[in-house]
Design an enzyme around this catalytic site. Sequence first.
Site, short mmCIF file in Angstrom:
data_model
loop_
_atom_site.label_atom_id
_atom_site.label_comp_id
_atom_site.label_asym_id
_atom_site.label_seq_id
_atom_site.Cartn_x
_atom_site.Cartn_y
_atom_site.Cartn_z
N THR C 54 1.44 -1.13 -0.01
CA THR C 54 0.06 -0.28 -0.06
C THR C 54 0.67 1.32 -0.36
OG1 THR C 54 -1.51 -1.63 1.58
CG2 THR C 54 -2.14 0.92 1.52
N TYR C 142 6.09 -11.97 5.08
CA TYR C 142 5.22 -11.44 4.69
C TYR C 142 4.83 -11.96 3.36
CZ TYR C 142 2.39 -7.37 1.92
OH TYR C 142 2.09 -5.86 1.44
N LYS C 170 2.59 -11.56 8.04
CA LYS C 170 1.58 -11.07 7.82
C LYS C 170 1.25 -11.68 6.45
CE LYS C 170 -0.74 -6.58 5.22
NZ LYS C 170 -0.03 -5.91 3.78
N VAL C 214 -3.46 -5.93 9.11
CA VAL C 214 -2.69 -4.87 8.59
C VAL C 214 -3.76 -4.21 7.69
CG1 VAL C 214 -0.33 -4.79 7.27
CG2 VAL C 214 -0.12 -5.87 9.36
#
Lengths: 310, 310, 310, 310
Positions: C54, C142, C170, C214
């Site tokens: 993001t 991640y 994540k 998240v």
Amino acid sequence: MESQTKTYSKLSGIIPPMITPLLGSDKLDTIGVRNLVEHLIKGGVSGIFILGTTGETQHLSIKLREELIRETCQAVDGRLPVLVGITDTSMSESLYLANVAAECKANALVAAPPYYFALGQPELYEYYQALSEKCPLPLYLYNMPSHTKVMIEPDTVKRLSELPNIVGLKDSSANGVYFHKLLHIMKDDPDFALFVGPEEMMASVVLMGADGGVTGGANLYPELFVDLYNAAAAKDLNKIAELQEKVMQVGEALYGIGRFGSSYIKGLKTALALKGICCDSLAQPFNTFQMPEKQKVQVALMQLETLLKN
Amino acid sequence: MESQTKTYSKLSGIIPPMITPLLGSDKLDTIGVRNLVEHLIKGGVSGIFILGTTGETQHLSIKLREELIRETCQAVDGRLPVLVGITDTSMSESLYLANVAAECKANALVAAPPYYFALGQPELYEYYQALSEKCPLPLYLYNMPSHTKVMIEPDTVKRLSELPNIVGLKDSSANGVYFHKLLHIMKDDPDFALFVGPEEMMASVVLMGADGGVTGGANLYPELFVDLYNAAAAKDLNKIAELQEKVMQVGEALYGIGRFGSSYIKGLKTALALKGICCDSLAQPFNTFQMPEKQKVQVALMQLETLLKN
Amino acid sequence: MESQTKTYSKLSGIIPPMITPLLGSDKLDTIGVRNLVEHLIKGGVSGIFILGTTGETQHLSIKLREELIRETCQAVDGRLPVLVGITDTSMSESLYLANVAAECKANALVAAPPYYFALGQPELYEYYQALSEKCPLPLYLYNMPSHTKVMIEPDTVKRLSELPNIVGLKDSSANGVYFHKLLHIMKDDPDFALFVGPEEMMASVVLMGADGGVTGGANLYPELFVDLYNAAAAKDLNKIAELQEKVMQVGEALYGIGRFGSSYIKGLKTALALKGICCDSLAQPFNTFQMPEKQKVQVALMQLETLLKN
Amino acid sequence: MESQTKTYSKLSGIIPPMITPLLGSDKLDTIGVRNLVEHLIKGGVSGIFILGTTGETQHLSIKLREELIRETCQAVDGRLPVLVGITDTSMSESLYLANVAAECKANALVAAPPYYFALGQPELYEYYQALSEKCPLPLYLYNMPSHTKVMIEPDTVKRLSELPNIVGLKDSSANGVYFHKLLHIMKDDPDFALFVGPEEMMASVVLMGADGGVTGGANLYPELFVDLYNAAAAKDLNKIAELQEKVMQVGEALYGIGRFGSSYIKGLKTALALKGICCDSLAQPFNTFQMPEKQKVQVALMQLETLLKN
């Protein structure tokens, strides 16, 4: 079994993947089949392949597929080899069609991998082994990863080629590395036939040793593709350049109208209908072109016919 | 037609995607079907879904699929709703099976998109529109992108849900964002049923509003899955934690043996055979487990039965 | 090393993947960073994650990434944990950023797999092993397969979790089966944190045991996401239903405008600019929304603010 | 700007994608660079392309990439054109490298699309437009969909070719249909160069009009590839058949050892080290071959040297 194979003589040249002429979603256009067969034979093709991807096979009922085998074999009447696609997710249905093909005196069978579950290479080997053992006719492998989600890897092809009833492969992956690996790995087996699907690549791979093309555009303009194949087989590079350009223009003009995944089949069927050869119906879930698209095909056809005359 | 739909009452709970008991590649194990149906009914399931992915449908001939519909409906004998998968690349064959299902007094139909050519969303809408108009029973959509190469996008589901004969959806994408978008976009249509395929996600999506699960493991341990569903429907989070752990252990122990794409189906069938419920044959091109894998299943089963008793 | 890890206390709750405020393609909006940090802290978030997807990280120069680390850490000034993304195809650049983060007193690092060559699972293990050994701060894995072309498989996560410096993961795969497998396989390691990326799934996985989210939307409406997390952590299912609906409406209103792959980031940045928090520039190759899209965002914002007040 | 382009003369022939000689994960082997450059120049190549996929570029720090540009340009010293890869997800870093290249008197730049977010065709056009406007040297497009997740479609290539600073394309897709469409669509722009990456396809596409190959194997055996290119340019089909066979044997012997995704680069680097040209280190996350694999490379090399002598 081994001896039987030796008597099967290897094919070469252009073997169009015949579109399936339809009067409606699941109704065969038998007059269209006859007209199209004559059109192809007159065009000089080396064989006819029915029930491939271009033939919308997966959208047809088993009954209609059977009818198409019977009608095509009758129309061809031994003048040319007929290759029959038996690709299905059910081996029983594949073998049923294989037996219909043998009964109708077709010459060979063609099968892509099952296409719901994607198989690994060992399962793929076993699948073709089991299938070929029960097939009453010689069998061609059909590599079509965009639809089946799996490549028949060169090593698997090599191992399968050692089975008595597997005689060749048609590759529609468009992958040039794959095809050249096949040419290399199979170079010591001159009886194993390697055909390419995409017409854009046909001349270049025939120059490098491929046996021919199963090119969709040959439904419409068989002579053009036969001429290009002959130029490639004769290694006449000037002639290739001239004819390759025409082949590319056919695709550019006809295969992208409407920008559907099915535009290629729709373009071919509409053009054949405009030429009076067969009806332009498609099997569900595909739809026949609407009037605006049909008009685009008509304009394209007129330009192409002028081009091809020169 | 519209009024007919209104009378169809929405399903919920656990509807196992029944494995297809086979005596050989294309031969039904009819005694196995009866045993399995009794096992499932005794386990408290809310319905039975035959001819899905877990049922190896695409590997079965149309004839065997028809036989399975007849045998299952006869065995169930109206005690539970029977949902019949009619997924096929040929709409004619899908409709043939739909009519067999109606004749046998099945309750609903389930169809994934055609899986050779991948359709775009507009074509997908038209496909389901045409199919549902001709279906004699209410139709569930079946989202299965790993096999069909296409998602039925939430907007397409919303539009299709407005057709009178489309009553729900089973999602096997494992995509949590997709499923929550469906829950959101369909929230004002309480009659439209949303089922999830993967058993690992079932409790969590039922907590968020889903109607139930079409969970493969329920073939083997129907009570476990029914209990987990009931805990989720009752929002009993302690019970969920306890049972979810057991569900995860079933999958961990049984679905990865041999590491084939088909390990999940092979594990379930071998376990059911070891429990004396049905034969462990698979339809070609899948093979039954060899002895080493069978022994692993046996060990896993013994451990699981101890676990599930506590 | 082992003892160091034990002193790192596990995070939970909402940790927004902060958008990167920019004045131009490669120029940081430092006032925007400060405003946004205050906005997030006021919103009650549990930490701030910079330099994720993001944050448009891959489109930023290493120099700008360094500047963002410094500015964010300074703005946060120890009030909250700062997690710093060090994802890069070059391990040297990743370690450079890791050292900058340590020097600025950030609290942890986050790394997705290298994303040009897709690694196999053994290579992925070795990659994270080598990286974590050299990282001066605890490291989060991640999982982001749509961008990196590879899943960090549950077995690999389990093995990596045994390394002293790897403290959590994540997951942005949106794959519910995968996430529940992680919850199961890591259940005996309560110190390993599992966060989910997609906000649509956050409440449902927290209910099943996840540590937090998240979630991109928390850049704009941090309180909403914190409230939803708190409701899920408290297992308050009525509250969840109410807030989940609002979260879904935020995404529906803001993330699909213009239908670009980058619409989600553009929607968030434009909304933050309209709220006066930071500039709406994007890093090349993404472009800021044109006026028609900006107006759509403005209309959406007004409707959302009304919705969120209730 | 337009006039500048006209003065850039089109390249043709073999331009090896140079492997990056390394002493360790992020340490350049400068002696290796010099040796390799001499080896390539002696082999008759038409240019040298550094910082492509074969060069492990994405695994190298920006600093090391800069050092490689300086060392290579110094070693080449104007004897051949040097093409510099500037592919990066950050346009700032790409432009930084482009300016280093110009300063070092490299001749052209090469850029694949950004590879974290996959861009759509309109965004791809804008990306290359913006990049090429700021590039101080002519720019080649680099189609590499397996790594970047996007094809630069023929229509996009056509539009980009009309920009003054975009002078050609290297295609590593292995897609023969795509490449022949490029040859067709660009046929009226003889100044636009079309190179193919995969060495297996090089001769066949040069026969059909391509300008040359950026073939990895030319790092090791530059003369072999130059000879094959020359045979194809001269349309000497007997010579092509003989040399193509040798090229296929090089790949068969060297590129599949160990069956990693990186086997191809590892095989090339190990072979170059065995020939005393440069060190065999790879950049993390790739590892140098262990002894068993090195021995396989040694055996393969001995067989190949015998083969190539004949």
